[in-house]
Structures are given as C-alpha cells and as structure tokens.
Design an enzyme around this catalytic site. Structure first.
Site, mmCIF file in Angstrom:
data_model
loop_
_atom_site.group_PDB
_atom_site.id
_atom_site.type_symbol
_atom_site.label_atom_id
_atom_site.label_comp_id
_atom_site.label_asym_id
_atom_site.label_seq_id
_atom_site.Cartn_x
_atom_site.Cartn_y
_atom_site.Cartn_z
ATOM 1 N N LYS A 87 -4.692 93.755 129.608
ATOM 2 C CA LYS A 87 -5.525 92.677 129.051
ATOM 3 C C LYS A 87 -5.418 92.725 127.529
ATOM 4 O O LYS A 87 -5.656 93.769 126.907
ATOM 5 C CB LYS A 87 -6.971 92.876 129.508
ATOM 6 C CG LYS A 87 -7.790 91.614 129.594
ATOM 7 C CD LYS A 87 -9.109 91.919 130.299
ATOM 8 C CE LYS A 87 -9.946 90.685 130.509
ATOM 9 N NZ LYS A 87 -11.268 91.014 131.033
HETATM 10 O O1 G3P Z 1 -14.376 88.377 132.269
HETATM 11 C C1 G3P Z 1 -15.075 88.261 131.061
HETATM 12 C C2 G3P Z 1 -16.507 88.491 131.306
HETATM 13 O O2 G3P Z 1 -16.741 89.821 131.631
HETATM 14 C C3 G3P Z 1 -17.400 88.069 130.235
HETATM 15 O O3 G3P Z 1 -18.547 87.695 130.866
HETATM 16 O O4 G3P Z 1 -20.919 87.180 131.070
HETATM 17 O O5 G3P Z 1 -20.100 88.720 129.245
HETATM 18 O O6 G3P Z 1 -19.643 86.279 129.146
HETATM 19 P P1 G3P Z 1 -19.885 87.444 130.021
#
Ligand code: G3P
Length: 216
Positions: A87
């Site tokens: 990643k």
């Molecule tokens: O895959 C990316 C994710 O983990 C981010 O999620 O909820 O932190 O925006 P969030």
C-alpha cells in the site's frame, strides 16, 4: 464485487472469514496502531499471521514517504508472503514507487485517493488497486459514491486494469451503494459487513415461522 475487511484485528478477520465471503484484508498504520502492534518485527509477524488466516490479498502500507524508502520497504513487505499487496500513498514519490513496483512484479494499492485525477495517475503508474476514501469524502460534504462511479467509468472506457477498491466505508448502505456504483472491491469494517444481514422483516418473519413450527 469482492469483499475485503478493513482491520488489523485478528478476531474480526477470523469472524468475517468464517462467513465464507471474505476475499482479502486491508490495513493501514492507524489500524495497526489500534491493535498495539509496534516495531518492525511485530508488524511483519502480524502481516504474516493475517496472510495465513485469509486466502486473499492483504494490503500492508509503507511508512516511508521517499522513493528509495518506499521501494526498500515494499520489497521487504512483498517478500513476507505472496498475498501481500504493498500500500503506497498518493504522493509524487508514491507514483514513482508504484511504477517501480509494477515494473518489478510487485502488486500495489494506491491509498488516500480523493479525486479522479489522482486515480488516473495511479492507474497509469500500474497500481493494482486504488483506494478512494468514501467516508472521508462524505465527511467533507462531497458525495464519495460519485467518485466511485466516475472511476469505474473512466477505468472501463480507458481499459485500465487497475481495480477500484472502495475504502473508508462506514455503513452497510455504503457497501450497497459502492456495489451499485461499480466498485470492484469494497473494504469494510466488520460491523458494516454484518449490517448487511439485518432487516426487521426477516426477524419478524423468522419469529413467526419458528412459532408456527411448534404446531407442526
Ligand atoms: O481503508 C481506509 C480506511 O481504513 C479509512 O477509514 O473510517 O478512517 O476514514 P476511515
């Protein structure tokens, strides 16, 4: 559409995998830190454990932000297990690193995608996946799903092989909308996956069937 789980929590990965619908796992530094994983040895051990649990791609994020650092880290991560997808953040050196990885047979997931322009650049560099952050776009009063539709359309008409991995999913409805918008993969928290199961009429209907079954 493939289902990935977006967590570094082993119990949650096991629970989703036991459903039989899991195609992979995505992690990021915030999710790893949440599990208390610290230090290179522990981090690499954790990635290997996840790879042994799930038969599918496991995204492991580089922490460097310069080209040489990302390449060195990505090579090491990719050598841990054949399921590892490196990643890489959507930054200038990240694009250079993605190009290097794709030329050297290492699969990548370009993360922190917030626009079609970024996604086109990542696809040109040969990213295996791009991760548009739906929830965070919604948080800033834009419609994250519009980006998924736009990327699906662009990649189709331009014959890009890069897959659209809808990320930053916050609800079961997000998963449904991502499927409708043409996402190739949705990476979701366990709660959002389990949320797909729920409907009050299912509960009411089952209770009635079980009640009537007593009369059989
Ligand atoms: O895959 C990316 C994710 O983990 C981010 O999620 O909820 O932190 O925006 P969030």
């Amino acid at each position: 559409m493939k289902f990935f789980i977006d967590t570094a929590n082993l119990d949650q990965i096991r629970e989703a995998n036991a459903l039989g619908i899991l195609d992979g796992v995505t992690t990021n530094p915030s999710l790893m830190a949440k599990e208390g994983i610290r230090g290179t040895e522990a981090i690499e051990h954790h990635y290997k454990t996840i790879c042994e649990l799930v038969d599918g791609d496991v995204s492991a994020e580089v922490l460097s932000t310069d080209f040489e650092g990302m390449v060195a880290e990505g090579k090491r991560l990719a050598s841990l297990h054949s399921n590892i997808v490196v990643k890489v953040p959507m930054i200038k050196d990240g694009i250079k690193a993605i190009k290097w990885f794709s030329s050297n047979g290492i699969r990548t997931n370009c993360t922190l995608i917030f626009s079609a322009g970024q996604a086109i650049l990542a696809a040109k560099a040969g990213a295996s996946y791009v991760s548009p952050f739906i929830g965070r776009i919604d948080d800033s009063n834009w419609d994250g799903m519009e980006l998924i539709s736009q990327l699906s359309h662009i990649y189709t008409i331009q014959n890009f092989r890069t897959e659209v991995l809808a990320a930053s999913i916050r609800s079961a409805l997000h998963i449904v909308k991502a499927a409708e918008a043409g996402a190739d993969i949705c990476t979701c928290p366990l709660d959002s996956i389990l949320g797909l199961l729920k409907h009050p009429l299912t509960d009411i209907g089952l209770a009635k069937f079980l009640e009537d079954a007593k009369k059989m």
